[in-house]
Design a protein around this motif. Sequence first.
Motif, PDB file in Angstrom:
ATOM      1  N   ARG A  84       9.605  -3.123 -24.716  1.00 37.53           N
ATOM      2  CA  ARG A  84       9.907  -4.027 -23.613  1.00 37.53           C
ATOM      3  C   ARG A  84      10.105  -5.432 -24.174  1.00 37.53           C
ATOM      4  O   ARG A  84       9.398  -5.851 -25.095  1.00 37.53           O
ATOM      5  N   LEU A  85      11.063  -6.150 -23.612  1.00 32.72           N
ATOM      6  CA  LEU A  85      11.298  -7.535 -24.006  1.00 32.72           C
ATOM      7  C   LEU A  85      10.742  -8.453 -22.917  1.00 32.72           C
ATOM      8  O   LEU A  85      10.843  -8.134 -21.727  1.00 32.72           O
ATOM      9  N   VAL A  86      10.156  -9.570 -23.348  1.00 32.83           N
ATOM     10  CA  VAL A  86       9.600 -10.516 -22.383  1.00 32.83           C
ATOM     11  C   VAL A  86      10.242 -11.883 -22.600  1.00 32.83           C
ATOM     12  O   VAL A  86      10.247 -12.413 -23.713  1.00 32.83           O
TER      13      VAL A  86
ATOM     14  N   ALA B  88       1.908 -11.214 -17.870  1.00 33.76           N
ATOM     15  CA  ALA B  88       2.439 -10.291 -16.858  1.00 33.76           C
ATOM     16  C   ALA B  88       3.375  -9.276 -17.509  1.00 33.76           C
ATOM     17  O   ALA B  88       3.367  -8.095 -17.158  1.00 33.76           O
ATOM     18  N   GLY B  89       4.172  -9.748 -18.457  1.00 34.62           N
ATOM     19  CA  GLY B  89       5.095  -8.845 -19.148  1.00 34.62           C
ATOM     20  C   GLY B  89       4.344  -7.772 -19.927  1.00 34.62           C
ATOM     21  O   GLY B  89       4.721  -6.598 -19.932  1.00 34.62           O
ATOM     22  N   ILE B  90       3.263  -8.194 -20.564  1.00 37.73           N
ATOM     23  CA  ILE B  90       2.473  -7.238 -21.351  1.00 37.73           C
ATOM     24  C   ILE B  90       1.768  -6.247 -20.418  1.00 37.73           C
ATOM     25  O   ILE B  90       1.718  -5.044 -20.692  1.00 37.73           O
ATOM     26  N   GLU B  91       1.256  -6.753 -19.297  1.00 36.56           N
ATOM     27  CA  GLU B  91       0.627  -5.852 -18.316  1.00 36.56           C
ATOM     28  C   GLU B  91       1.617  -4.784 -17.854  1.00 36.56           C
ATOM     29  O   GLU B  91       1.283  -3.607 -17.738  1.00 36.56           O
ATOM     30  N   GLN B  92       2.835  -5.235 -17.620  1.00 34.35           N
ATOM     31  CA  GLN B  92       3.865  -4.268 -17.213  1.00 34.35           C
ATOM     32  C   GLN B  92       4.078  -3.232 -18.324  1.00 34.35           C
ATOM     33  O   GLN B  92       4.238  -2.047 -18.047  1.00 34.35           O
ATOM     34  N   GLY B  93       4.040  -3.711 -19.561  1.00 31.67           N
ATOM     35  CA  GLY B  93       4.185  -2.812 -20.704  1.00 31.67           C
ATOM     36  C   GLY B  93       3.051  -1.796 -20.766  1.00 31.67           C
ATOM     37  O   GLY B  93       3.270  -0.618 -21.053  1.00 31.67           O
ATOM     38  N   VAL B  94       1.836  -2.275 -20.510  1.00 31.06           N
ATOM     39  CA  VAL B  94       0.673  -1.384 -20.537  1.00 31.06           C
ATOM     40  C   VAL B  94       0.829  -0.322 -19.451  1.00 31.06           C
ATOM     41  O   VAL B  94       0.643   0.874 -19.704  1.00 31.06           O
ATOM     42  N   ARG B  95       1.207  -0.764 -18.245  1.00 32.79           N
ATOM     43  CA  ARG B  95       1.375   0.188 -17.128  1.00 32.79           C
ATOM     44  C   ARG B  95       2.422   1.252 -17.461  1.00 32.79           C
ATOM     45  O   ARG B  95       2.289   2.404 -17.096  1.00 32.79           O
TER      46      ARG B  95
END
Lengths: 306, 290
Positions: free
Chosen positions: A132-134, A173-180
């Motif tokens: 994922r790119l942030v 938030a971007g990393i959280e999305q990645g974790v999800r």
Amino acid sequence: MFDELTDKLGNVFAKLRGRGVLTENDIKEGMREVRRVLLEADVNFALTREFLERVEKQAVGVLQLKSIQPAQQLVKIVHDELTAMLGERREGLKMSSVPPTIIMMVGLQGSGKTTTAGKLARRLKLEAKSTRLVAADVYRPAAIDQLETLGKALDVPVYADRTTQDVVKIAKAGIEQGVRNRDRVVIVDTAGRLQIDADMMDELTRLKAAIKPDEILFVADGMTGQEAVKIAQGFNEALDITGVILTKLDGDARGGAALSIYGVLKKPIKYIGVGEKPDALEEFHPERMAGRILQMGDIVSLVEKA
Amino acid sequence: IKDVVRTDVSVLFKGVDEGSLEALETLLIESDFGVPTSLALVAEVERRHKRGDVKSESEFRQALADGVEAALRKGNSDPALRTNPGGPTVVLVIGVNGAGKTTFIGKLSAAFRAEGKRVLLGAADTFRAGAIDQLRVWSERAGVDFVGGAPGSDPASVAFDAVDAGVTRGVDVIIVDTAGRLHTSDDLMTELRKIHRVIGKRLPDAPHEILLVLDGTIGQNALSQARTFSAAVPVTGIVVTKLDGTAKGGIVVAVHEALDVPIKFVGLGEQIGDLEPFDAGDYARELVET
Ligand SMILES: Nc1nc2c(ncn2[C@@H]2O[C@H](COP(=O)(O)OP(=O)(O)OP(=O)(O)O)[C@@H](O)[C@H]2O)c(=O)[nH]1
Ligand SMILES: Nc1nc2c(ncn2[C@@H]2O[C@H](COP(=O)(O)OP(=O)(O)OP(=O)(O)O)[C@@H](O)[C@H]2O)c(=O)[nH]1
Ligand SMILES: [Mg+2]
Ligand SMILES: [Mg+2]
């Protein structure tokens, strides 16, 4: 092997053919020629001086023994020493045992961070690592559009939030999305900044503290001149970078910045950028880089052919 | 061979004022002037030293600043932009990737606007992701007209459309942005020649300025860039960007000498007002003061 440096050194040494043995003065003159080549390749001035001292010591020993081809021998010494100075052949990215691996891209304005983020995403995707790119550059006009366009072309998801200027919040938030989404890698693109810009460097320090990246990649323009060391030092002092990527080496720049940065920071050069397209990313080869700095073509393949 | 000997100041000037001259050489090399230019400038200071004009450390530095300024004022060195009295002035902006072309155009448009001129920007970088949007944002910031094509479309036809629109609308200045390209790419240099040709087709004698943008952080490769770009299209001026950083951009002296074109602008930041006309005296003074 008829490259420029060998030719020049050949001229320097030609006049002593009759005498057979090289004197220290001859070697000094040869070293001046080497110095010129290194400086024209943008190798750092202070580093060039140290390098020449080391090479000279070796050269005196080797060349005194009635060398048949002193120019070639000196070139070989210089090339081997340069290669050694550029370090081992490098491995790729360090992956975290607990995904996602977090990569942060940093560097001066226009060095190639966003493009390289796309290139890395493509490479990781080919290795079947969902990435994922942030978009954490909230300053440059259309920086988010640029990353989103790259993401779309590569079919890599991009996290962006146009409602805030808070890059820490965006990155988290971007990393959280990645974790999800069980991504293996999240790459955070940041805005270009000068290493002397205290506020902007502070932003990166806060970002690092918040997201604890596994890799902090310093992206440097391969055409950079004498300032390369100070710039890299500035980023390293603030962030303790984990690696370097040199871009725009598809041109005819000799790339002395590679030696300057590695010579001072001893941080691995992980990849080099050799074009604008997403696939134009290559592994770094110290011996090829040394040949390039000395303008000798690919010395390795020459030796292999012989 | 003479050149080779000169490379080491301490050998040549032993017993003279070795320290000062060597310090000057270091200063120049570390500011990216390159070996030949640095040696020539130091040799000039040495001549003045021998005449007795230069004695103290500060006089050495002053002499160097004079030499740099003189080199930059030699030949074609007027930083003023050429204009087209009979119609719109067309400015074509070129350079390698990431040098600062698009940002420079944003700042230049604002400077023209401040003079009350009507400006139109043409987005002929149809290649890089986000490039068209980036220029559009700048056109909005500066309050100027904008013409862009679709991503991936032919840049020469965008350039043609921009000039066409500018002429039709009766604007004063048309600035055409181009994609960053390395001078070593034959295809991209051919594309650039085509953009140039097409502009001239729509408006004879245009473009009136072809500005080559150089990143101030760049090293010796700038010379190769300058030579190759100006062999492809007739470059009329140089813009140096990012001089708000710690690099000195010393290679512009060699570029000026090689191309005989003026340095016209200096970029000093990312904001719309961070552009100044180039001043050789200021540049030389700042060089020796730091
Ligand atoms: N030829 C070539 N161009 C490159 C390479 N890497 C990046 N570029 C180009 O360099 C320019 C700047 O690249 P970006 O990725 O936007 O640089 P950046 O560091 O993100 O820039 P900022 O976000 O403004 O600081 C673009 O035109 C890229 O296409 C490379 O390896 N070779
Ligand atoms: N500090 C500083 N940054 C600058 C300056 N000029 C441009 N930049 C920054 O450098 C980066 C690249 O600028 P661009 O204007 O996109 O460069 P470009 O030549 O159009 O790049 P491409 O179109 O990708 O080749 C951006 O982050 C700009 O904000 C300057 O004078 N000082
Ligand atoms: Mg970017
Ligand atoms: Mg641009």
